[in-house]
Write an enzyme that holds these catalytic residues in place. Sequence first.
Site, PDB file in Angstrom:
ATOM      1  N   ASP A  68      39.050   4.095   7.506  1.00 10.54           N
ATOM      2  CA  ASP A  68      39.935   5.259   7.520  1.00 10.54           C
ATOM      3  C   ASP A  68      39.429   6.453   6.696  1.00 10.54           C
ATOM      4  O   ASP A  68      39.255   7.546   7.242  1.00 10.54           O
ATOM      5  CB  ASP A  68      41.383   4.871   7.116  1.00 10.54           C
ATOM      6  CG  ASP A  68      41.468   3.986   5.879  1.00 10.54           C
ATOM      7  OD1 ASP A  68      40.417   3.770   5.239  1.00 10.54           O
ATOM      8  OD2 ASP A  68      42.583   3.529   5.554  1.00 10.54           O
ATOM      9  N   ASP A 126      42.814  -6.183  -4.442  1.00  7.47           N
ATOM     10  CA  ASP A 126      42.156  -7.309  -3.756  1.00  7.47           C
ATOM     11  C   ASP A 126      40.737  -6.911  -3.350  1.00  7.47           C
ATOM     12  O   ASP A 126      40.368  -5.743  -3.462  1.00  7.47           O
ATOM     13  CB  ASP A 126      42.961  -7.736  -2.515  1.00  7.47           C
ATOM     14  CG  ASP A 126      43.347  -6.561  -1.645  1.00  7.47           C
ATOM     15  OD1 ASP A 126      42.532  -5.609  -1.504  1.00  7.47           O
ATOM     16  OD2 ASP A 126      44.458  -6.566  -1.088  1.00  7.47           O
ATOM     17  N   ASP A 151      37.961  -7.126  -0.224  1.00  5.75           N
ATOM     18  CA  ASP A 151      37.733  -7.450   1.185  1.00  5.75           C
ATOM     19  C   ASP A 151      36.239  -7.561   1.423  1.00  5.75           C
ATOM     20  O   ASP A 151      35.444  -6.840   0.834  1.00  5.75           O
ATOM     21  CB  ASP A 151      38.321  -6.340   2.063  1.00  5.75           C
ATOM     22  CG  ASP A 151      39.812  -6.197   1.830  1.00  5.75           C
ATOM     23  OD1 ASP A 151      40.529  -7.186   2.032  1.00  5.75           O
ATOM     24  OD2 ASP A 151      40.249  -5.111   1.409  1.00  5.75           O
TER      25      ASP A 151
END
Length: 450
Positions: A156, A64, A66
């Site tokens: 992260d 996907d 983002d």
Amino acid sequence: MKPELKLAGTEKAKIIARDGHSISRKDIAPNALKVLYRLTSAGYHAYIVGGGIRDLMLQKKPKDFDVATDAAPEEVKDLFRNGRIIGRRFKIVHVRFGKEIIEVTTFRADHARSNEISNHPARRKIKGLDSAHSESGLILRDNVYGNIDEDAMRRDFTVNALYYTTDGFRVLDFCSGIEDLKAKTIRIIGNPVERYKEDPVRMLRAIRFSAKLNFTIEENTKKPIDELSYLLDSISSARLFDETLKLMTGGYAEKTFEMLRKFQLGTYLFAPTLEALSESGGSPANLVSLALKNTDDRLANGKSVTPAFLFASLLWPVLKLHLAKSKNLGLPPQKAFQQAAQSAISEQLHYTAIPKRFTLATREIWELQEKLKVRTKRNVDKVFNNSRFRAAYDFLLLREDSGEDLKGLGQWWTDFQVSDSETKLRLITTANKSQNRHKGKKQLARGRGE
Ligand code: ATP
Ligand code: MG
């Protein structure tokens, strides 16, 4: 001046020009581009960030895309009729195009800075700052907006903090993500212990990306995981279910499962399975590893996998142990099975939530295992027309592959499915003859007191 440099924070990035990277607009989902263009033409800055860019840089197909922007969630929502603000922990906007959802997040900043940035543009429409930590350092709410460089530091791993803009088609790298991509390294941004304490799920993500990308987890990123794995206890079972699905359906379930075990993280997701595996071994243990392998193969061949089948497999050794125990108690088989299935599932629910529709299907797959044995015409028709037949049949084959001797039952059902109606009837007759012979022998043995 380069246009994106007008955005505060970009001066801190290493900028890779169009001819220095392999990303092309063609590779990006048209709907993600639509979102970018709409935001930029409204005067905001917008970037594709995260796995989408990471995977494109690696010549892989992203799951996907983002989007990150300096527009506040409310402002994003105002721009898209199909936009919806979701989430409490992180306020994000989901822009929906049919089945596809593009996630739009507003640049976030470090919590320590929440008092300094009340004048940030993305704060104009927001009432009150919104950040909270628990005593252990866990982030409870994280809606503190900041500049793009701060947003990068909140992410992260370095390879997940690359930003792509259609404004000049550049890639922005704030923390040597490109270098780590080249070196095939998963490296957490900032202090590993702090970052894991803020959000323990990052430990699971480190494993997931390492298995999926075949990347090494950098030493400091790896070191605290074992010791901090217990922090997963504080994560809701609903979030752990979501993460478990991502871990098991990312195409690398077998490797991921092994890594989770090695890093002690598995105990916080699959304790009942791991305990049963250490107690039983044999075919139930084989079934688990075969099921994970099958899952990976199916996904590689573009087939789907269902959570119900996955849990039916993972909890099979647990069910088997419970069944053995209830047999010792002398319960009637039907009752024993019901109890064992109930216990196996409810033990797992202490770790991960599982939506009811999946647990019901898991039980059905198990229940059908007995029903597949009864080959009277009436029963065969009933089982064959059951909506879970396919899953139950696949599970039956898995049991045989794992070493259970089911007297050729899998082959029988394989033959049955490809036969014309006349042959089907013949198969049923033959099966019943041999079943009766088998029953007769048993009765005879019982009569002789054997
Ligand atoms: P994929 O979509 O392939 O699973 P991804 O990296 O895109 O991988 P997402 O869960 O879609 O993962 O998250 C998008 C991005 O948001 C990540 O790349 C990362 O930058 C950031 N992110 C997601 N979860 C966290 C987290 N727990 N802590 C910090 N940053 C996160
Ligand atoms: Mg993603």
